[in-house]
Design a protein around this motif. Structure first.
Motif, PDB file in Angstrom:
ATOM      1  N   ARG A 157       0.857  -1.186   0.000  1.00  0.00           N
ATOM      2  CA  ARG A 157       0.000   0.000   0.000  1.00  0.00           C
ATOM      3  C   ARG A 157       0.896   1.239   0.000  1.00  0.00           C
ATOM      4  O   ARG A 157       1.751   1.388   0.862  1.00  0.00           O
ATOM      5  N   GLU A 158       0.651   2.098  -0.961  1.00  0.00           N
ATOM      6  CA  GLU A 158       1.563   3.230  -1.099  1.00  0.00           C
ATOM      7  C   GLU A 158       1.322   4.312  -0.053  1.00  0.00           C
ATOM      8  O   GLU A 158       1.974   5.356  -0.074  1.00  0.00           O
ATOM      9  N   ASP A 159       0.381   4.027   0.891  1.00  0.00           N
ATOM     10  CA  ASP A 159       0.207   5.019   1.956  1.00  0.00           C
ATOM     11  C   ASP A 159       1.320   4.897   2.998  1.00  0.00           C
ATOM     12  O   ASP A 159       1.494   5.765   3.838  1.00  0.00           O
ATOM     13  N   SER A 160       2.068   3.775   2.952  1.00  0.00           N
ATOM     14  CA  SER A 160       3.248   3.702   3.819  1.00  0.00           C
ATOM     15  C   SER A 160       4.482   3.773   2.929  1.00  0.00           C
ATOM     16  O   SER A 160       4.443   3.399   1.760  1.00  0.00           O
ATOM     17  N   GLN A 161       5.586   4.267   3.517  1.00  0.00           N
ATOM     18  CA  GLN A 161       6.804   4.375   2.716  1.00  0.00           C
ATOM     19  C   GLN A 161       7.380   2.994   2.457  1.00  0.00           C
ATOM     20  O   GLN A 161       7.303   2.116   3.316  1.00  0.00           O
TER      21      GLN A 161
ATOM     22  N   ARG B 259       5.887   3.192  13.289  1.00  0.00           N
ATOM     23  CA  ARG B 259       5.144   2.498  12.221  1.00  0.00           C
ATOM     24  C   ARG B 259       5.694   1.090  11.993  1.00  0.00           C
ATOM     25  O   ARG B 259       4.946   0.160  11.737  1.00  0.00           O
TER      26      ARG B 259
END
Lengths: 66, 140
Positions: free
Chosen positions: B25-29, B113
């Motif tokens: 998921r590109e919401d996390s780096q 995270r």
């Protein structure tokens, strides 16, 4: 990455002794390790995929058997 | 943990990354995601080693220290090696936090995270870890 100096300042407050040691690790790698790593990983992926497809087909019944 | 063990874990990490890339998921780096997979894989490996080992759980930290000492390049007079032995004496969570902060210079926000832990708890872990290491190095 966070500024190295900030992390060092934080450590100086907790332990000035530890802050003076330095952060190099004593471990070493065999020569050319990272150069050969991508191929080693791709070889393992290839082998795993081959085994998966082989095991999926082994118990396939001949067409029309039932 | 020797080079072969580290190599196995490293390869397992990248194989998992390869297989799970489409679910990334590109919401996390990407970097956070990689660290998360690598940390979990390393801890799983150590857990498996612990189960296979015949020593009791209370000897676990000593077991890790002994593995450091078994390295062919180990030199008890060098501070870098003493530090490695001291780090292996830490409880698992503190060991991970210390390594991520001290060697990888990871901000607490990112670490939070990676490890699903509050920044406050991570700061406390790092503080305790550094104090324990200092004490160990001064007494050994």
């Amino acid at each position: 990455m966070e500024n190295r100096q900030q992390i060092l300042d934080e450590l100086k407050e907790i332990s000035p002794f530890l802050a003076g040691i330095g952060t190099s690790t004593p471990y070493s790698l065999p020569g050319g390790y990272f150069e050969s790593l991508p191929q080693a990983i791709m070889d393992r992926i290839g082998t795993e995929e081959l085994l998966q497809s082989a095991s999926a087909n082994v118990y396939q019944a001949p067409a029309g058997l039932f | 943990v020797d080079h072969d063990d580290a190599n196995d874990v490293m390869q397992n990490v990248f194989i998992k990354v390869w297989k799970a890339l489409e679910n990334f998921r590109e919401d996390s780096q990407l970097y956070t995601w990689l660290y998360r997979i690598a940390t979990n894989e390393a801890l799983t490996f150590l857990e498996q080693q612990k189960k296979r080992s015949t020593v009791s759980l209370s000897d676990d930290e000593d077991g890790l220290s002994n593995r450091v000492k078994a390295d062919t390049n180990f030199d008890a007079n060098r501070l870098e090696w003493k530090l490695q032995v001291a780090i292996q004496q830490l409880p698992e969570k503190q060991r991970v936090v210390f390594n991520l902060r001290y060697y990888d210079e990871m901000p607490y926000q990112e670490m939070s995270r990676v490890l699903d832990t509050s920044e406050g708890a991570l700061k406390a872990s790092y503080h305790h870890a550094a104090k324990k290491i200092e004490e160990f190095l001064k007494n050994n």
